[in-house]
Design a protein around this motif. Structure first.
Motif, PDB file in Angstrom:
ATOM      1  N   MET A 280       0.843  -1.194   0.000  1.00  0.00           N
ATOM      2  CA  MET A 280       0.000   0.000   0.000  1.00  0.00           C
ATOM      3  C   MET A 280       0.886   1.256   0.000  1.00  0.00           C
ATOM      4  SD  MET A 280      -3.240  -1.040   0.093  1.00  0.00           S
ATOM      5  CE  MET A 280      -4.278   0.175   0.896  1.00  0.00           C
ATOM      6  N   ILE A 281       0.435   2.259  -0.730  1.00  0.00           N
ATOM      7  CA  ILE A 281       1.152   3.527  -0.779  1.00  0.00           C
ATOM      8  C   ILE A 281       0.949   4.251   0.543  1.00  0.00           C
ATOM      9  CG2 ILE A 281       1.391   5.722  -2.008  1.00  0.00           C
ATOM     10  CD1 ILE A 281       2.051   3.210  -3.671  1.00  0.00           C
ATOM     11  N   GLY A 282       2.028   4.735   1.142  1.00  0.00           N
ATOM     12  CA  GLY A 282       1.943   5.445   2.406  1.00  0.00           C
ATOM     13  C   GLY A 282       2.110   6.942   2.224  1.00  0.00           C
ATOM     14  N   ILE A 283       1.794   7.680   3.275  1.00  0.00           N
ATOM     15  CA  ILE A 283       1.894   9.133   3.187  1.00  0.00           C
ATOM     16  C   ILE A 283       3.335   9.568   2.951  1.00  0.00           C
ATOM     17  CG2 ILE A 283       2.153   9.454   5.684  1.00  0.00           C
ATOM     18  CD1 ILE A 283       0.154  11.700   3.228  1.00  0.00           C
ATOM     19  N   SER A 284       4.308   8.812   3.454  1.00  0.00           N
ATOM     20  CA  SER A 284       5.711   9.175   3.215  1.00  0.00           C
ATOM     21  C   SER A 284       6.072   9.046   1.740  1.00  0.00           C
ATOM     22  CB  SER A 284       6.643   8.303   4.072  1.00  0.00           C
ATOM     23  OG  SER A 284       6.494   6.935   3.751  1.00  0.00           O
ATOM     24  N   ASP A 285       5.483   8.061   1.043  1.00  0.00           N
ATOM     25  CA  ASP A 285       5.710   7.919  -0.401  1.00  0.00           C
ATOM     26  C   ASP A 285       5.172   9.124  -1.155  1.00  0.00           C
ATOM     27  OD1 ASP A 285       6.744   5.196  -0.172  1.00  0.00           O
ATOM     28  OD2 ASP A 285       4.674   4.610   0.229  1.00  0.00           O
ATOM     29  N   ILE A 286       4.002   9.579  -0.743  1.00  0.00           N
ATOM     30  CA  ILE A 286       3.364  10.713  -1.421  1.00  0.00           C
ATOM     31  C   ILE A 286       4.114  12.003  -1.119  1.00  0.00           C
ATOM     32  CG2 ILE A 286       1.216  12.022  -1.631  1.00  0.00           C
ATOM     33  CD1 ILE A 286      -0.243   9.380  -0.855  1.00  0.00           C
ATOM     34  N   GLU A 287       4.552  12.172   0.113  1.00  0.00           N
ATOM     35  CA  GLU A 287       5.336  13.361   0.455  1.00  0.00           C
ATOM     36  C   GLU A 287       6.658  13.379  -0.307  1.00  0.00           C
ATOM     37  OE1 GLU A 287       3.672  13.958   5.030  1.00  0.00           O
ATOM     38  OE2 GLU A 287       5.469  12.751   4.641  1.00  0.00           O
TER      39      GLU A 287
ATOM     40  N   ARG B 162       1.487  14.800 -12.904  1.00  0.00           N
ATOM     41  CA  ARG B 162       2.136  14.509 -11.627  1.00  0.00           C
ATOM     42  C   ARG B 162       2.776  13.120 -11.635  1.00  0.00           C
ATOM     43  NH1 ARG B 162       0.062  17.860  -7.334  1.00  0.00           N
ATOM     44  NH2 ARG B 162      -1.572  19.272  -8.059  1.00  0.00           N
ATOM     45  N   GLY B 163       1.986  12.114 -11.976  1.00  0.00           N
ATOM     46  CA  GLY B 163       2.513  10.756 -11.993  1.00  0.00           C
ATOM     47  C   GLY B 163       3.596  10.568 -13.031  1.00  0.00           C
ATOM     48  N   ALA B 164       3.407  11.197 -14.207  1.00  0.00           N
ATOM     49  CA  ALA B 164       4.417  11.085 -15.258  1.00  0.00           C
ATOM     50  C   ALA B 164       5.734  11.702 -14.811  1.00  0.00           C
ATOM     51  CB  ALA B 164       3.917  11.753 -16.539  1.00  0.00           C
ATOM     52  N   ALA B 165       5.663  12.888 -14.196  1.00  0.00           N
ATOM     53  CA  ALA B 165       6.884  13.543 -13.725  1.00  0.00           C
ATOM     54  C   ALA B 165       7.553  12.722 -12.631  1.00  0.00           C
ATOM     55  CB  ALA B 165       6.557  14.942 -13.209  1.00  0.00           C
ATOM     56  N   ALA B 166       6.751  12.207 -11.702  1.00  0.00           N
ATOM     57  CA  ALA B 166       7.324  11.416 -10.611  1.00  0.00           C
ATOM     58  C   ALA B 166       8.077  10.207 -11.152  1.00  0.00           C
ATOM     59  CB  ALA B 166       6.220  10.979  -9.653  1.00  0.00           C
ATOM     60  N   LYS B 167       7.487   9.528 -12.119  1.00  0.00           N
ATOM     61  CA  LYS B 167       8.133   8.337 -12.671  1.00  0.00           C
ATOM     62  C   LYS B 167       9.375   8.697 -13.470  1.00  0.00           C
ATOM     63  CE  LYS B 167       8.451   3.916 -13.536  1.00  0.00           C
ATOM     64  NZ  LYS B 167       8.736   2.958 -12.450  1.00  0.00           N
ATOM     65  N   LEU B 168       9.275   9.691 -14.349  1.00  0.00           N
ATOM     66  CA  LEU B 168      10.420  10.066 -15.176  1.00  0.00           C
ATOM     67  C   LEU B 168      11.606  10.485 -14.311  1.00  0.00           C
ATOM     68  CD1 LEU B 168       8.547  12.029 -17.965  1.00  0.00           C
ATOM     69  CD2 LEU B 168       9.883   9.943 -18.314  1.00  0.00           C
TER      70      LEU B 168
ATOM     71  N   ASP C  47       1.651   1.244 -11.042  1.00  0.00           N
ATOM     72  CA  ASP C  47       3.019   1.598 -10.686  1.00  0.00           C
ATOM     73  C   ASP C  47       2.957   2.427  -9.404  1.00  0.00           C
ATOM     74  OD1 ASP C  47       5.501   3.090 -10.462  1.00  0.00           O
ATOM     75  OD2 ASP C  47       5.935   2.490 -12.520  1.00  0.00           O
ATOM     76  N   PRO C  48       3.588   1.968  -8.326  1.00  0.00           N
ATOM     77  CA  PRO C  48       3.485   2.707  -7.064  1.00  0.00           C
ATOM     78  C   PRO C  48       4.072   4.113  -7.126  1.00  0.00           C
ATOM     79  CG  PRO C  48       5.061   0.887  -6.899  1.00  0.00           C
ATOM     80  CD  PRO C  48       4.327   0.707  -8.189  1.00  0.00           C
ATOM     81  N   VAL C  49       5.078   4.323  -7.976  1.00  0.00           N
ATOM     82  CA  VAL C  49       5.657   5.664  -8.103  1.00  0.00           C
ATOM     83  C   VAL C  49       4.649   6.600  -8.766  1.00  0.00           C
ATOM     84  CG1 VAL C  49       7.504   7.031  -9.144  1.00  0.00           C
ATOM     85  CG2 VAL C  49       8.010   4.782  -8.177  1.00  0.00           C
ATOM     86  N   VAL C  50       3.970   6.118  -9.794  1.00  0.00           N
ATOM     87  CA  VAL C  50       2.946   6.918 -10.474  1.00  0.00           C
ATOM     88  C   VAL C  50       1.779   7.208  -9.525  1.00  0.00           C
ATOM     89  CG1 VAL C  50       1.244   6.916 -12.355  1.00  0.00           C
ATOM     90  CG2 VAL C  50       3.581   6.115 -12.774  1.00  0.00           C
ATOM     91  N   VAL C  51       1.333   6.184  -8.796  1.00  0.00           N
ATOM     92  CA  VAL C  51       0.231   6.375  -7.857  1.00  0.00           C
ATOM     93  C   VAL C  51       0.601   7.399  -6.779  1.00  0.00           C
ATOM     94  CG1 VAL C  51      -1.186   5.251  -6.092  1.00  0.00           C
ATOM     95  CG2 VAL C  51      -0.800   4.119  -8.289  1.00  0.00           C
ATOM     96  N   ALA C  52       1.825   7.324  -6.274  1.00  0.00           N
ATOM     97  CA  ALA C  52       2.265   8.307  -5.280  1.00  0.00           C
ATOM     98  C   ALA C  52       2.275   9.713  -5.879  1.00  0.00           C
ATOM     99  CB  ALA C  52       3.649   7.938  -4.751  1.00  0.00           C
ATOM    100  N   GLY C  53       2.686   9.823  -7.135  1.00  0.00           N
ATOM    101  CA  GLY C  53       2.646  11.123  -7.799  1.00  0.00           C
ATOM    102  C   GLY C  53       1.232  11.667  -7.889  1.00  0.00           C
TER     103      GLY C  53
ATOM    104  N   SER D   2      -6.551   6.006  -5.909  1.00  0.00           N
ATOM    105  CA  SER D   2      -5.700   5.282  -4.965  1.00  0.00           C
ATOM    106  C   SER D   2      -4.769   6.241  -4.234  1.00  0.00           C
ATOM    107  CB  SER D   2      -4.885   4.210  -5.686  1.00  0.00           C
ATOM    108  OG  SER D   2      -5.717   3.213  -6.220  1.00  0.00           O
ATOM    109  N   GLY D   3      -4.121   7.123  -4.992  1.00  0.00           N
ATOM    110  CA  GLY D   3      -3.211   8.075  -4.372  1.00  0.00           C
ATOM    111  C   GLY D   3      -3.923   9.091  -3.512  1.00  0.00           C
ATOM    112  N   VAL D   4      -5.048   9.617  -4.013  1.00  0.00           N
ATOM    113  CA  VAL D   4      -5.811  10.603  -3.246  1.00  0.00           C
ATOM    114  C   VAL D   4      -6.347   9.978  -1.960  1.00  0.00           C
ATOM    115  CG1 VAL D   4      -7.933  11.977  -3.239  1.00  0.00           C
ATOM    116  CG2 VAL D   4      -6.394  12.068  -5.208  1.00  0.00           C
ATOM    117  N   ALA D   5      -6.864   8.756  -2.062  1.00  0.00           N
ATOM    118  CA  ALA D   5      -7.403   8.088  -0.879  1.00  0.00           C
ATOM    119  C   ALA D   5      -6.315   7.842   0.157  1.00  0.00           C
ATOM    120  CB  ALA D   5      -8.070   6.777  -1.280  1.00  0.00           C
ATOM    121  N   ALA D   6      -5.138   7.437  -0.286  1.00  0.00           N
ATOM    122  CA  ALA D   6      -4.037   7.209   0.651  1.00  0.00           C
ATOM    123  C   ALA D   6      -3.651   8.501   1.365  1.00  0.00           C
ATOM    124  CB  ALA D   6      -2.835   6.621  -0.089  1.00  0.00           C
ATOM    125  N   ALA D   7      -3.610   9.604   0.623  1.00  0.00           N
ATOM    126  CA  ALA D   7      -3.262  10.888   1.229  1.00  0.00           C
ATOM    127  C   ALA D   7      -4.340  11.353   2.203  1.00  0.00           C
ATOM    128  CB  ALA D   7      -3.046  11.934   0.137  1.00  0.00           C
TER     129      ALA D   7
END
Length: 319
Positions: free
Chosen positions: A1-8, A53-59, A146-152, A181-186
């Motif tokens: 699961m994506i955590g708040i630290s991943d999103i931050e 956001r997700g595209a930038a985070a992954k790239l 992709d967890p990186v994209v979801v966090a983005g 998924s990302g919004v709900a985790a945040a």
């Protein structure tokens, strides 16, 4: 699961590459729906949707070898635009695979960045082709698995939690499920008392069918909303939605188009059906929750031309 630290961490990574979009009370929508409404205007994001956001985070997370190989994405429109624009800004060669049903404007924008655009007969074919291109050596930037994209994408929820007034219920559109998924985790981390609702259009019901089946399943696609038309959700997004989201509501295409027109008239923003679907769903949430409901709407994108919306409005008789 994506955590708040991943999103931050994603928020720090993409700062300076994306816009912190406005979160504003909407008097017009509040009057229309009869309850206080706060809108997160993600359609004002770079490339016209949250997908930047997700595209930038992954790239920005890729190794030099992965960047040098070039990136590839499959998209109904917005993810392809976002990847093409962000890749060009970061000097990475991009290939975008879209179905022929994708908006012509999305194809044009992606090509104008210098990206290679490959068109397929349908979304299923697009996912198949992108898998082949990944196997040939391109670096895949998946739109939602992709967890990186979801966090983005979760940085939308991070900003909403920081900027919004008191809300009880937040509505988020669902395609493959990366955004919700990302919004709900945040929001679960920052505002745990808030209920989160997903919204799909009929003929793009990958998440609601997955919830009914107990896991991701292939779905038939027929919605005009190509940006919500994932042939299935992923285990990653299913796990987040099943654990964190109150319910996923499904609305007809006709009502989503009517929602676009209502958003233009009452909120003064020009959206695509993937965002227009929020309004008919919001009415249902108000009916279910009753007194005390205070809504938040994540207005996810605005990449539909006036001609597109007018054509759909004429087809469904909602003008």
């Amino acid at each position: 699961m994506i955590g708040i630290s991943d999103i931050e961490a994603a928020a720090e990574r993409i700062a300076g590459h994306v816009i912190q979009t406005p979160t504003v009370p909407s008097p017009g929508l509040s009057g229309l729906l009869g309850v206080p409404v706060t809108a997160k205007l993600e359609l004002l994001q770079r490339t016209g949707s949250f997908k930047a956001r997700g595209a930038a985070a992954k790239l920005l997370s890729l190794s030099e070898a992965e960047r040098a190989a070039g990136v590839v994405a499959v998209s109904g429109g917005n993810h392809g635009i976002a990847l093409a624009v962000m890749a060009a800004a970061l000097d990475v060669k991009a290939t975008v695979v879209m179905p022929r049903s994708a908006p012509a404007r999305a194809v044009e924008i992606a090509r104008d960045t210098g990206a290679t655009v490959r068109l397929t007969d349908d979304m299923g074919g697009a996912f198949n082709l992108v898998t082949e291109l990944r196997d040939e050596g391109l670096t895949l930037v998946h739109p939602f698995d992709d967890p990186v994209v979801v966090a983005g994408q979760g940085t939308v929820g991070l900003e909403f939690a920081d900027d919004a007034d008191e809300v009880t219920d937040v509505l988020v559109s669902v395609g493959g499920g990366g955004l919700i998924s990302g919004v709900a985790a945040a929001l679960r981390a920052r505002r745990p008392e808030v209920r989160i609702w997903g919204v799909e259009t009929e003929g793009a019901e990958a998440m609601s069918e997955a919830l009914a089946a107990g896991g991701p399943v292939p779905v038939a696609l027929s919605s005009i909303s190509s940006t919500l038309s994932a042939p299935s959700v992923s285990q990653l997004t299913y796990d987040h939605v099943s654990a964190l989201v109150t319910d996923v509501l499904v609305v007809p295409d006709r009502d989503a188009v009517r929602g676009c027109l209502d958003l233009a008239e009452h909120a003064k923003v020009w959206t695509e059906p993937a965002a227009g679907c929020l309004l008919p769903a919001a009415r249902r949430v108000v009916e279910r929750i009753g007194d005390g409901c205070r809504l938040g709407l994540v207005v996810c994108g605005g990449n539909a031309s006036t001609a597109d919306v007018m054509t759909w409005a004429g087809r469904f008789g909602v003008l």
